[in-house]
Design a protein around this motif. Structure first.
Motif, mmCIF file in Angstrom:
data_model
loop_
_atom_site.group_PDB
_atom_site.id
_atom_site.type_symbol
_atom_site.label_atom_id
_atom_site.label_comp_id
_atom_site.label_asym_id
_atom_site.label_seq_id
_atom_site.Cartn_x
_atom_site.Cartn_y
_atom_site.Cartn_z
ATOM 1 N N THR A 191 0.990 5.611 -1.183
ATOM 2 C CA THR A 191 0.364 6.815 -1.713
ATOM 3 C C THR A 191 1.173 7.311 -2.911
ATOM 4 O OG1 THR A 191 1.671 8.338 -0.361
ATOM 5 C CG2 THR A 191 -0.349 7.422 0.612
ATOM 6 N N ASP A 192 0.619 8.254 -3.667
ATOM 7 C CA ASP A 192 1.341 8.816 -4.804
ATOM 8 C C ASP A 192 2.628 9.505 -4.346
ATOM 9 O OD1 ASP A 192 -0.576 7.902 -6.552
ATOM 10 O OD2 ASP A 192 -1.629 9.829 -6.724
ATOM 11 N N GLU B 25 4.425 8.711 -1.759
ATOM 12 C CA GLU B 25 5.385 7.663 -1.391
ATOM 13 C C GLU B 25 6.007 7.031 -2.631
ATOM 14 O OE1 GLU B 25 3.658 6.092 2.914
ATOM 15 O OE2 GLU B 25 2.746 5.349 1.045
ATOM 16 N N SER C 115 0.846 -1.198 0.000
ATOM 17 C CA SER C 115 0.000 0.000 0.000
ATOM 18 C C SER C 115 0.876 1.241 0.000
ATOM 19 C CB SER C 115 -0.925 -0.005 1.225
ATOM 20 O OG SER C 115 -1.730 1.156 1.237
#
Length: 363
Positions: free
Chosen positions: A334-335, A337, A332
């Motif tokens: 995020t953009d 990350e 998982s």
């Protein structure tokens, strides 16, 4: 390849007069080679790297490495005189080829697997090729030399051709006690490839206070994310565990054509748990070695990250390392990350290695 995540440092001395590589030093002692001796070379080990895998019957020598380098870049060791090892392993792409399935071989047919990058091979003690089908560099060299879609060379013809060359017989006599032979071709190529050490990236420099190099906030964040989410497989100073994992890029393994070449490690071990398992490549130089995976299916690092976040197939042999504590497969991110991870991966490019002026064709 087995230690905890973290990356090494510098080398001591260069064989500048040979123009070979920046990771070796001449040893004063002479090295026994059968009934003769050669000029010993010591492989420089970057700080934190594990011990290399030494081949006692093929010690590194100045003469052997020089011969191996010449052979690596020589197209005459292919059946049609048009293909060298460097045809599929471009030094400026960290000895990869930049295409999914190369057609540079003598047949012009696409290869069944993607040509891997070549560096830090002296530490690969768990098999070569994507499935580990070759135990060492010496045996590995004979594969592409004789493969009908690669160099297509008959080994007897190779020996004949080398003996007729005005230079090679002398080089072989200098490097080995029994002159020209297919076995010595493999040994020389293996010696040269063991000197391809890459450990001078910007990240490596950032670990040395004296270098004055530091990573940005985003790059450091990416480092932490790689350690957290990728470090189980891309571990140690070499950024690979040198093992074989099914990373979930396929969900159907019913097609047994092509000599089971797409079944990964299973093709070698015939162990059910190895179905779809392929060798973990190093993250070093990853931003200059696209496309990715054993068949080159992903053209960009963005596609690779997308696979690990939302494309991992949940099959019986998918590596447990890819499952979250909740049981969900994949990572998982995020953009932001994802962007940080890419920033960090850029720091792993060893520009000294890929721009080494000694990587020239030797004819």
């Amino acid at each position: 390849m087995d230690s905890n995540y973290g990356i090494g440092t510098s080398f001591r001395l260069v064989i500048s007069f040979l123009g070979l590589v920046s990771c070796t030093t001449v040893v004063e002692d002479q090295v026994p080679i059968g009934d003769k001796v050669g000029t010993g070379i010591e492989l420089e080990i970057p700080e934190g790297f594990p011990s290399p895998v030494y081949m006692m019957d093929n010690p590194l020598t100045e003469e052997g490495v020089l011969l191996g380098k010449r052979l690596f870049f020589d197209k005459e060791i292919s059946s049609n005189g048009k293909v060298s090892c460097a045809s599929c392993h471009n030094p400026h792409l960290a000895f990869s080829d930049g295409v999914a399935l190369g057609r540079e071989g003598v047949s012009g047919n696409p290869l069944e697997r993607h040509s891997p990058a070549l560096f830090n091979l002296a530490w690969m003690g768990n098999g070569l090729f994507w499935d580990g089908g070759s135990k060492n560099l010496e045996s590995q060299a004979l594969g592409p030399l004789t493969h009908a879609d690669e160099m297509g060379m008959d080994l007897s013809e190779l020996e004949h051709r080398l003996r007729q060359d005005p230079t090679y017989p002398h080089l072989f006599e200098d490097a080995f006690d029994n002159g020209v032979s297919a076995g010595n071709v493999a040994k020389a190529l293996a010696q040269f490839q063991r000197t391809l050490v890459s450990a001078k990236s910007r990240y490596d420099q950032s670990l040395r206070a004296s270098s004055g190099v530091s990573l940005s906030e985003s790059e450091l964040r990416g480092l932490g994310l790689v350690r957290q989410h990728c470090g189980a497989c891309h571990s140690g100073e070499l950024l690979t565990d040198n093992q074989f994992h099914n990373n979930g890029i396929d969900g159907d393994f019913s097609d047994l054509s092509h000599e089971m070449i797409h079944l990964g490690r299973y093709r070698i071990t015939h162990t059910e748990g190895d179905v779809g398992a392929f060798k973990t490549p190093s993250l070093r130089n990853v931003m200059v070695t696209a496309p990715y995976m054993h068949d080159g299916r992903f053209t960009s690092i963005d596609e690779v990250i997308t696979h690990y976040t939302s494309g991992v197939a949940d099959v019986e042999t998918t590596s447990p390392l890819l499952f979250q504590q909740t049981g969900k497969v994949g990572i998982s991110l995020t953009d932001d990350e994802k962007s940080a991870i890419k920033d960090f991966l850029e720091t792993l490019t060893d520009h000294d290695f890929i721009s080494n002026p000694s990587w020239t064709v030797v004819n």
